[in-house]
Scaffold this active site. Structure first.
Site, PDB file in Angstrom:
ATOM      1  N   CYS A  28       0.849  -1.178   0.000  1.00 20.65           N
ATOM      2  CA  CYS A  28       0.000   0.000   0.000  1.00 20.65           C
ATOM      3  C   CYS A  28       0.892   1.238   0.000  1.00 20.65           C
ATOM      4  CB  CYS A  28      -0.910  -0.016   1.234  1.00 20.65           C
ATOM      5  SG  CYS A  28      -0.009   0.146   2.794  1.00 20.65           S
ATOM      6  N   HIS A  33       3.664  -5.146   1.850  1.00 21.17           N
ATOM      7  CA  HIS A  33       3.022  -6.094   2.761  1.00 21.17           C
ATOM      8  C   HIS A  33       3.603  -7.492   2.581  1.00 21.17           C
ATOM      9  CE1 HIS A  33      -0.640  -3.868   4.286  1.00 21.17           C
ATOM     10  NE2 HIS A  33      -0.123  -3.015   3.429  1.00 21.17           N
ATOM     11  N   HIS A  93       5.146  -2.777   5.561  1.00 25.38           N
ATOM     12  CA  HIS A  93       3.881  -2.497   6.243  1.00 25.38           C
ATOM     13  C   HIS A  93       3.126  -3.802   6.454  1.00 25.38           C
ATOM     14  CE1 HIS A  93      -0.102  -0.339   6.760  1.00 25.38           C
ATOM     15  NE2 HIS A  93       0.684   0.163   7.682  1.00 25.38           N
ATOM     16  N   THR A 103       9.757 -12.366  16.416  1.00 22.86           N
ATOM     17  CA  THR A 103       9.797 -12.552  14.960  1.00 22.86           C
ATOM     18  C   THR A 103      10.285 -11.290  14.275  1.00 22.86           C
ATOM     19  OG1 THR A 103       8.101 -14.258  14.915  1.00 22.86           O
ATOM     20  CG2 THR A 103       8.392 -12.980  12.898  1.00 22.86           C
ATOM     21  N   TYR A 122      20.813 -20.863  12.146  1.00 26.69           N
ATOM     22  CA  TYR A 122      19.653 -20.538  12.972  1.00 26.69           C
ATOM     23  C   TYR A 122      20.110 -20.212  14.392  1.00 26.69           C
ATOM     24  CZ  TYR A 122      16.753 -22.506   9.238  1.00 26.69           C
ATOM     25  OH  TYR A 122      16.140 -22.753   8.035  1.00 26.69           O
ATOM     26  N   ASN A 131      18.525 -14.003  22.028  1.00 26.85           N
ATOM     27  CA  ASN A 131      17.981 -15.149  22.745  1.00 26.85           C
ATOM     28  C   ASN A 131      18.605 -16.433  22.198  1.00 26.85           C
ATOM     29  OD1 ASN A 131      16.526 -17.088  24.087  1.00 26.85           O
ATOM     30  ND2 ASN A 131      14.541 -16.102  23.761  1.00 26.85           N
ATOM     31  N   ARG A 136      14.573 -22.740  17.550  1.00 28.64           N
ATOM     32  CA  ARG A 136      13.328 -23.153  16.880  1.00 28.64           C
ATOM     33  C   ARG A 136      12.456 -21.939  16.551  1.00 28.64           C
ATOM     34  NH1 ARG A 136      11.844 -28.947  17.550  1.00 28.64           N
ATOM     35  NH2 ARG A 136       9.780 -28.190  17.007  1.00 28.64           N
ATOM     36  N   ASN A 145       8.235 -15.028   7.526  1.00 33.34           N
ATOM     37  CA  ASN A 145       8.780 -13.855   6.832  1.00 33.34           C
ATOM     38  C   ASN A 145       7.846 -13.470   5.679  1.00 33.34           C
ATOM     39  OD1 ASN A 145      10.251 -11.933   5.442  1.00 33.34           O
ATOM     40  ND2 ASN A 145      11.975 -13.275   4.959  1.00 33.34           N
ATOM     41  N   CYS A 153      15.755 -14.597   4.193  1.00 38.68           N
ATOM     42  CA  CYS A 153      15.670 -15.838   4.981  1.00 38.68           C
ATOM     43  C   CYS A 153      16.378 -16.994   4.277  1.00 38.68           C
ATOM     44  CB  CYS A 153      14.221 -16.178   5.305  1.00 38.68           C
ATOM     45  SG  CYS A 153      13.104 -16.229   3.909  1.00 38.68           S
ATOM     46  N   HIS A 154      16.642 -16.850   2.976  1.00 34.26           N
ATOM     47  CA  HIS A 154      17.388 -17.899   2.268  1.00 34.26           C
ATOM     48  C   HIS A 154      18.841 -17.985   2.738  1.00 34.26           C
ATOM     49  CE1 HIS A 154      17.991 -14.229  -0.158  1.00 34.26           C
ATOM     50  NE2 HIS A 154      19.181 -14.735  -0.421  1.00 34.26           N
ATOM     51  N   SER A 159      23.309 -25.380  11.482  1.00 33.18           N
ATOM     52  CA  SER A 159      24.666 -25.325  12.049  1.00 33.18           C
ATOM     53  C   SER A 159      25.617 -26.279  11.353  1.00 33.18           C
ATOM     54  CB  SER A 159      24.632 -25.638  13.543  1.00 33.18           C
ATOM     55  OG  SER A 159      23.940 -24.620  14.230  1.00 33.18           O
ATOM     56  N   GLU A 182      23.996 -15.228  -5.460  1.00 32.93           N
ATOM     57  CA  GLU A 182      24.669 -14.167  -4.703  1.00 32.93           C
ATOM     58  C   GLU A 182      26.183 -14.363  -4.712  1.00 32.93           C
ATOM     59  OE1 GLU A 182      23.014 -13.780  -0.797  1.00 32.93           O
ATOM     60  OE2 GLU A 182      21.045 -13.173  -1.588  1.00 32.93           O
TER      61      GLU A 182
END
Length: 188
Positions: A28, A33, A93, A103, A122, A131, A136, A145, A153-154, A159, A182
């Protein structure tokens, strides 16, 4: 109250043809979004000679500056990924990216600290987000995401160095493609 505020948004969607297939960007006036990768074709073959392209396939007559900024960023990312970092980022947004929820924090840390061509586990991302025991929960944040590619996130792997699932396991080949894209383009 949040739901009422969000319902006041007039969302528009732009459809792009990319090396990954069709990508739909919705947003928007206030920002982007969602980004959806439809996985309607196999990822394009990479070639070091020819740049890859990302072209607008379908667009509303008027789009917000934030949607346009997102399209320009995606076009740069697919043709010359190392130049995307110098472009302004669109505003986001989406409720998952607002506030102090874990998150949101994880996604913002990933965006800010894990650069093009890099990966992070992760576990390490949980530590970076404050944290270390929330490994998880980091996986859950990756699944939620709303703007993959923009928030990379890719780039989050296990580990052990294995790439781990992408798009709930349906897009593992896309994750590998993006990481290779990349790295190859970053070397050029």
């Amino acid at each position: 109250m949040k739901k009422q505020k969000e319902s006041q948004c007039t969302q528009k969607t732009i459809s792009l043809l990319s090396p990954l297939g069709t990508i739909q960007v919705s947003g928007c006036e206030n920002g982007v979004h969602t980004i959806q990768i439809l996985m309607d074709v196999a990822p394009a073959e990479r070639s070091s000679e020819a740049p890859l392209s990302c072209v607008v396939n379908d667009s509303p007559a008027e789009t917000s500056p934030e949607l346009q900024r997102c399209v320009e960023w995606l076009q740069a990312y697919f043709s010359e990924p190392q130049t995307a970092g110098s472009l302004p980022f669109p505003a986001f947004h989406h409720p998952a990216l607002q506030g102090d929820a874990f998150t949101s924090r994880v996604l913002h840390v990933l965006l800010r600290d894990v650069k093009l061509g890099e990966t992070v586990s992760y576990k390490r991302l949980a530590e970076m987000a404050g944290n270390p025991r929330a490994v998880r929960a980091v996986g859950g944040a990756m699944r939620r995401n709303p703007v993959p590619l923009l928030i990379p996130c890719h780039r989050v792997i296990s580990s052990s160095g294995q790439s781990g699932p992408y798009m709930s396991g349906k897009g593992n080949h896309l994750k590998q493609w993006l990481l290779t894209h990349e790295r190859q383009r970053g070397e050029g």
